[in-house]
Write an enzyme that holds these catalytic residues in place. Sequence first.
Site, PDB file in Angstrom:
ATOM      1  N   VAL A  71       0.859  -1.182   0.000  1.00 23.44           N
ATOM      2  CA  VAL A  71       0.000   0.000   0.000  1.00 23.44           C
ATOM      3  C   VAL A  71       0.893   1.230   0.000  1.00 23.44           C
ATOM      4  O   VAL A  71       1.749   1.383   0.876  1.00 23.44           O
ATOM      5  CB  VAL A  71      -0.926   0.025   1.247  1.00 23.44           C
ATOM      6  CG1 VAL A  71      -1.686   1.347   1.324  1.00 23.44           C
ATOM      7  CG2 VAL A  71      -1.900  -1.141   1.214  1.00 23.44           C
ATOM      8  N   ALA A 116       4.533   4.037   2.952  1.00 26.79           N
ATOM      9  CA  ALA A 116       4.041   2.796   2.351  1.00 26.79           C
ATOM     10  C   ALA A 116       4.193   1.660   3.355  1.00 26.79           C
ATOM     11  O   ALA A 116       4.846   1.815   4.390  1.00 26.79           O
ATOM     12  CB  ALA A 116       4.834   2.476   1.089  1.00 26.79           C
ATOM     13  N   LYS A 117       3.596   0.552   3.083  1.00 24.28           N
ATOM     14  CA  LYS A 117       3.826  -0.653   3.880  1.00 24.28           C
ATOM     15  C   LYS A 117       3.478  -1.848   3.013  1.00 24.28           C
ATOM     16  O   LYS A 117       2.625  -1.750   2.128  1.00 24.28           O
ATOM     17  CB  LYS A 117       2.920  -0.646   5.114  1.00 24.28           C
ATOM     18  CG  LYS A 117       3.472  -1.459   6.255  1.00 24.28           C
ATOM     19  CD  LYS A 117       4.535  -0.688   7.002  1.00 24.28           C
ATOM     20  CE  LYS A 117       5.144  -1.485   8.126  1.00 24.28           C
ATOM     21  NZ  LYS A 117       6.004  -0.661   8.982  1.00 24.28           N
ATOM     22  N   GLY A 118       4.146  -2.970   3.260  1.00 31.69           N
ATOM     23  CA  GLY A 118       3.863  -4.184   2.499  1.00 31.69           C
ATOM     24  C   GLY A 118       3.722  -5.352   3.434  1.00 31.69           C
ATOM     25  O   GLY A 118       4.115  -5.288   4.606  1.00 31.69           O
TER      26      GLY A 118
END
Length: 427
Positions: A71, A116-118
């Site tokens: 995201v 962001a982050k994953g």
Amino acid sequence: MTHIYKEPAPYKKGELNPFEQMMIRFNKAADLYKLDKGLYNYLKNPVKQVIVSIPVPMDDGRLEVFEGYRVIHNNVLGPSKGGIRYAPDVDLDEVKALASWMTWKCAIANIPFGGAKGAVKCDPTKLTNSEIEKITRRYTANMLEIFGPDTDIPAPDMNTNEQIMAWIMDTYSMHTRKTETGVVTGKPIAMGGSRGRREATGRGVMIATLAALEKKGISPENTTAAVQGFGNVGSVSAQLLSEKGVKIVAISDIFGGYYNSKGIEINKALEYVAKNKTLEGCKIGDKITNEELLECECYTLIPAAREDQISSENAGRIKARLIVEGANGPTAAEADQILSDKGIMVIPDILANSGGVIVSYFEWVQDRIGYFWDEPDINSRLNRLMTEAFQNVYKYAIEFETSLRIGAYIYAIDKVSNVLRLRGIYG
Ligand code: NAD
């Protein structure tokens, strides 16, 4: 006052997901800042959400398919930055919340990154090393259009580490046909990692704690602290604060903790954990539970383990006068008001634990210039950025007559929305 932005529907404890928890704080800040409705709508939503399917031939010959997420919450200030977590129960809402926290954290730290982050939905405890490598490489291949040193830069998070970052860097580099160290941070030092990265978050917690104590007119030698969690963040925070003279009266890990009103010998605890992997059985004080640690007699409480530790249920019993959030989201939104009514100062996660992303930024800069700084250089740069971030948030909290948490959100919203206005909306 009237609220322009509605909070999510009424909730009971534990019913709010992480994104809703974040939105409660964001809404309060947007309200006080009088954020333009259009910008509010723009900033509350991620700019991109990607879900990928990750087929992996397992060691026993089965084909298993995992789900991966990335995201990008916002990239107005620069390439987006944020870790990747591997966990069996992770979902898109959690990743969205963590991505937006990264936007605010980078803005507060004054580093030129968006958020962001994953994540990959998997249980690393049930996977072999080679299966983790295959998941990581296929996840990276699926994210080739997203990741990049100028676009989106991952880092480690829960259950991911230096080795996984090395595989991401290698997979990405194989596709671009050149070594791209700047595509991830948190790499081993041997391949473009930064000195001081391992200690950075705990060092930042120490810097934020000392800055808060100074505002309260308390010298480190005359005060006490309790630290929940004795992993990377907690152990380094405890060690560095005790080196500054703070008496650490309690520490804990997942199995429970110890209290000692005379002060715990942190070096002894570190040696014990290095040998035994846990504090369990270490002779450093009286045994207490994690719940008791949160409510123990101390001036500063540092939750550095996991989210939702301080809730509306236990907030009223907390005796500490200062809480410094080493972990992400350790305080549930419904506890904010209780702590504030008790006059407890809370240094919010998006400020207190930003040392990690600040040194990640230094790693990315060093990778790009191809020259690596020594550790004292890294530490003094970290000290400068953390101290400035603390002072900025403090100033905003006073100006808007609010808590440091909401002041931190307002500072971040101000910064991102100003740059957005300067850049304009393309289209
Ligand atoms: P870690 O895995 O190194 O350590 C976690 C510690 O917490 C361990 O001692 C573990 O035993 C303990 N723990 C786990 N569950 C617990 C529970 N229910 N009660 C009490 N203790 C418990 O993790 P870390 O890297 O130190 O991260 C801790 C927190 O800090 C997380 O919220 C993480 O998101 C946040 N954080 C970490 C970094 C970083 O650079 N490592 C940066 C920013 C934020």
